[in-house]
Design a protein around this motif. Structure first.
Motif, mmCIF file in Angstrom:
data_model
loop_
_atom_site.group_PDB
_atom_site.id
_atom_site.type_symbol
_atom_site.label_atom_id
_atom_site.label_comp_id
_atom_site.label_asym_id
_atom_site.label_seq_id
_atom_site.Cartn_x
_atom_site.Cartn_y
_atom_site.Cartn_z
ATOM 1 N N ARG A 198 0.764 -1.123 0.028
ATOM 2 C CA ARG A 198 -0.007 -0.046 0.031
ATOM 3 C C ARG A 198 0.850 1.199 -0.072
ATOM 4 N NH1 ARG A 198 -2.904 -3.277 3.826
ATOM 5 N NH2 ARG A 198 -4.943 -3.829 3.142
ATOM 6 N N LEU A 199 0.297 2.507 -0.562
ATOM 7 C CA LEU A 199 1.073 3.738 -0.532
ATOM 8 C C LEU A 199 0.120 4.810 -0.487
ATOM 9 C CD1 LEU A 199 2.326 1.629 -3.075
ATOM 10 C CD2 LEU A 199 4.035 3.436 -3.281
ATOM 11 N N PRO A 200 0.297 5.442 0.549
ATOM 12 C CA PRO A 200 -0.688 6.760 0.627
ATOM 13 C C PRO A 200 -0.303 7.547 -0.448
ATOM 14 C CG PRO A 200 0.575 6.300 3.029
ATOM 15 C CD PRO A 200 1.108 5.447 1.904
ATOM 16 N N PHE A 201 -1.419 8.315 -0.486
ATOM 17 C CA PHE A 201 -1.125 9.164 -1.832
ATOM 18 C C PHE A 201 -0.659 10.507 -1.022
ATOM 19 C CE2 PHE A 201 -4.294 6.926 -3.990
ATOM 20 C CZ PHE A 201 -3.659 6.790 -5.113
ATOM 21 N N VAL A 202 0.299 11.246 -1.521
ATOM 22 C CA VAL A 202 0.640 12.779 -1.068
ATOM 23 C C VAL A 202 -0.073 13.708 -2.052
ATOM 24 C CG1 VAL A 202 3.020 12.752 -1.953
ATOM 25 C CG2 VAL A 202 2.244 14.366 0.048
ATOM 26 N N GLU A 230 10.265 -0.127 2.260
ATOM 27 C CA GLU A 230 10.050 0.738 3.042
ATOM 28 C C GLU A 230 10.628 1.922 2.833
ATOM 29 O OE1 GLU A 230 8.289 -2.104 6.631
ATOM 30 O OE2 GLU A 230 10.246 -1.302 6.604
ATOM 31 N N THR A 231 11.946 2.150 2.748
ATOM 32 C CA THR A 231 12.640 3.170 2.512
ATOM 33 C C THR A 231 12.194 3.890 1.269
ATOM 34 O OG1 THR A 231 14.596 2.048 3.585
ATOM 35 C CG2 THR A 231 15.091 4.084 2.009
ATOM 36 N N ALA A 232 11.681 3.104 0.210
ATOM 37 C CA ALA A 232 11.319 3.814 -0.920
ATOM 38 C C ALA A 232 9.947 4.221 -0.733
ATOM 39 C CB ALA A 232 11.282 2.761 -2.233
ATOM 40 N N GLY A 233 9.094 4.196 0.358
ATOM 41 C CA GLY A 233 7.736 4.767 0.369
ATOM 42 C C GLY A 233 6.699 3.647 0.483
ATOM 43 N N PHE A 234 7.162 2.490 0.476
ATOM 44 C CA PHE A 234 5.982 1.446 0.528
ATOM 45 C C PHE A 234 5.506 1.022 1.965
ATOM 46 C CE2 PHE A 234 6.354 -0.324 -4.018
ATOM 47 C CZ PHE A 234 7.113 0.544 -4.378
ATOM 48 N N VAL A 235 4.326 0.576 2.143
ATOM 49 C CA VAL A 235 3.902 0.016 3.332
ATOM 50 C C VAL A 235 3.469 -1.552 2.713
ATOM 51 C CG1 VAL A 235 2.030 -0.271 4.919
ATOM 52 C CG2 VAL A 235 2.510 1.842 4.293
ATOM 53 N N VAL A 236 4.495 -2.334 3.162
ATOM 54 C CA VAL A 236 4.834 -3.765 2.579
ATOM 55 C C VAL A 236 3.559 -4.481 3.219
ATOM 56 C CG1 VAL A 236 6.249 -5.682 2.247
ATOM 57 C CG2 VAL A 236 7.257 -3.434 2.357
ATOM 58 N N VAL A 237 2.989 -5.319 2.179
ATOM 59 C CA VAL A 237 1.968 -6.294 2.943
ATOM 60 C C VAL A 237 2.147 -7.594 2.504
ATOM 61 C CG1 VAL A 237 -0.641 -6.509 2.552
ATOM 62 C CG2 VAL A 237 0.272 -4.304 2.342
ATOM 63 N N ALA A 289 -5.371 7.584 6.745
ATOM 64 C CA ALA A 289 -5.934 8.070 8.091
ATOM 65 C C ALA A 289 -4.940 8.682 9.104
ATOM 66 C CB ALA A 289 -6.887 6.789 8.555
ATOM 67 N N GLU A 290 -3.876 7.924 8.940
ATOM 68 C CA GLU A 290 -2.721 8.311 9.929
ATOM 69 C C GLU A 290 -1.618 8.955 9.113
ATOM 70 O OE1 GLU A 290 -3.245 8.354 13.318
ATOM 71 O OE2 GLU A 290 -5.124 6.855 12.934
ATOM 72 N N ARG A 291 -0.686 9.693 10.024
ATOM 73 C CA ARG A 291 0.429 10.299 9.283
ATOM 74 C C ARG A 291 1.463 9.124 8.832
ATOM 75 N NH1 ARG A 291 2.576 15.988 11.581
ATOM 76 N NH2 ARG A 291 0.596 16.976 11.734
ATOM 77 N N PHE A 292 2.150 9.607 7.666
ATOM 78 C CA PHE A 292 2.743 8.236 7.118
ATOM 79 C C PHE A 292 4.360 8.409 7.699
ATOM 80 C CE2 PHE A 292 5.394 6.639 3.031
ATOM 81 C CZ PHE A 292 5.011 5.407 3.523
ATOM 82 N N ALA A 293 4.708 7.518 8.136
ATOM 83 C CA ALA A 293 6.029 7.239 8.822
ATOM 84 C C ALA A 293 7.234 7.796 8.225
ATOM 85 C CB ALA A 293 6.483 5.900 9.283
ATOM 86 N N ALA A 294 7.256 7.603 6.491
ATOM 87 C CA ALA A 294 8.198 8.301 6.033
ATOM 88 C C ALA A 294 8.452 9.640 5.917
ATOM 89 C CB ALA A 294 8.205 7.456 4.625
#
Length: 323
Positions: free
Chosen positions: A122-126, A285-292, A225-230
């Protein structure tokens, strides 16, 4: 050509599981993994994170085949139409879920022609804007767009993709007009955003993190829904002044409909193992992914939810194919 790791961490050597040895009849030839977007895109990175593991455990070469174009529809249709029993594919929301709702004349229907295997990430949009846009929050962006009808040009990764639908939904619910400019790939859109040829882009985080960190684009809010850790300093849409429902991009692994269920379950299990390798997980994760790395049932539930939500928005707004 046979896959390369393209800078992702190399996987450690893995012993061939006994279950895989017992099913040696498949695969009996190289596997093809169609990616519906160009090399270097976020779907391509996700595909290349699991392909080396497949090559090891299945004992066959894995060929990554990038089929970009049509907002992901060209490659996704190629996945759906494969009949050799040795083709998998990676695509995203839109071409992999609501494509037929947007365009009834499309040559494939994700709901009937694609078999979901595993949700990869998953990847949130910005909500990213060019610095010339005088807005520091999502609320200020909406106010500016309302005061300047038609002056905002915004990018998407193609008609009907979630990057398109999120902005269309925002414009409709907040009451502003903006000009849609579809792109073949995130990288092309980001280049034009940095250059100021477009003013805004709901970009999946993995495609725009370097520019956000460099300050060449301005990140107003994330759609999760929450802030993104990256990028924890970037607020959510609601924190930034817009009461919008959360929206998250996804990348998924599919097979053509008709692949046996036991084979799909086996591939899904190996996908989870591939994404659990610490080096690969950290790289993504460093590249901005939420790994599933989900099972098939979880992925199927996401698709049903997407079709209900985004398909409803397509119908409500009367969206049609462009061009």
């Amino acid at each position: 050509m046979t896959i390369t790791r393209r800078g992702l961490a190399a996987l450690p050597a893995l012993a061939l599981p006994g279950a895989a040895r017992g099913q040696a009849a498949w695969p009996d030839r190289p596997l093809r993994m169609i990616v519906a977007f160009p090399g270097g895109s976020t779907p391509d990175l996700a595909a290349r994170a699991v392909a080396p593991h497949f090559q090891q455990v299945f004992g066959q070469p894995v060929v990554v085949d990038n089929r970009a174009g049509g907002g992901g529809h060209i490659g996704t249709e190629a996945i759906a139409r494969a009949t050799d029993g040795h083709t998998l594919g990676v695509t995203i929301g839109g071409p992999g879920s609501t494509a037929k709702i947007l365009n009834p004349a499309l040559g494939y229907d994700p709901a009937t022609d694609l078999a979901p295997v595993s949700l990869l990430a998953r990847l949130p949009f910005v909500l990213a804007t060019h610095p010339s846009v005088p807005a520091r929050t999502a609320g200020e962006f909406v106010a500016y767009a309302k005061a300047n009808p038609g002056r905002i040009s915004y990018a998407s990764t193609g008609p009907g993709t979630l990057s398109h639908l999120v902005m269309e939904d925002l414009a409709a619910t907040q009451g502003f007009e903006a000009v849609h400019v579809p792109y073949r790939a995130v990288g092309q859109a980001v280049l034009d955003l940095v250059a100021g040829r477009i003013q805004a882009f709901f970009a999946a985080t993995g495609g725009v993190l370097p520019q956000v960190r460099e300050g060449t684009v301005r990140a107003l809010a994330v759609t999760s829904a929450e802030r993104f850790a990256a990028i924890p300093e970037v607020p959510t849409m609601r924190e930034s002044g817009v009461d919008a429902e959360p929206a998250v991009a996804w990348i998924g692994l599919f097979a053509p409909t008709g692949m046996p269920a036991d084979r799909i379950a086996r591939i899904a299990a190996e996908t989870g193992r591939a994404l659990a390798v610490p080096e690969q997980r950290r790289a993504l994760e460093t590249a901005g992914f939420v790994v599933v790395g989900s099972d098939t049932a979880e992925f199927q539930a996401l698709l049903r939810s997407d079709i209900a939500r985004w398909g409803g928005i397509i119908r409500r707004l009367g969206l049609r194919p462009e061009g």
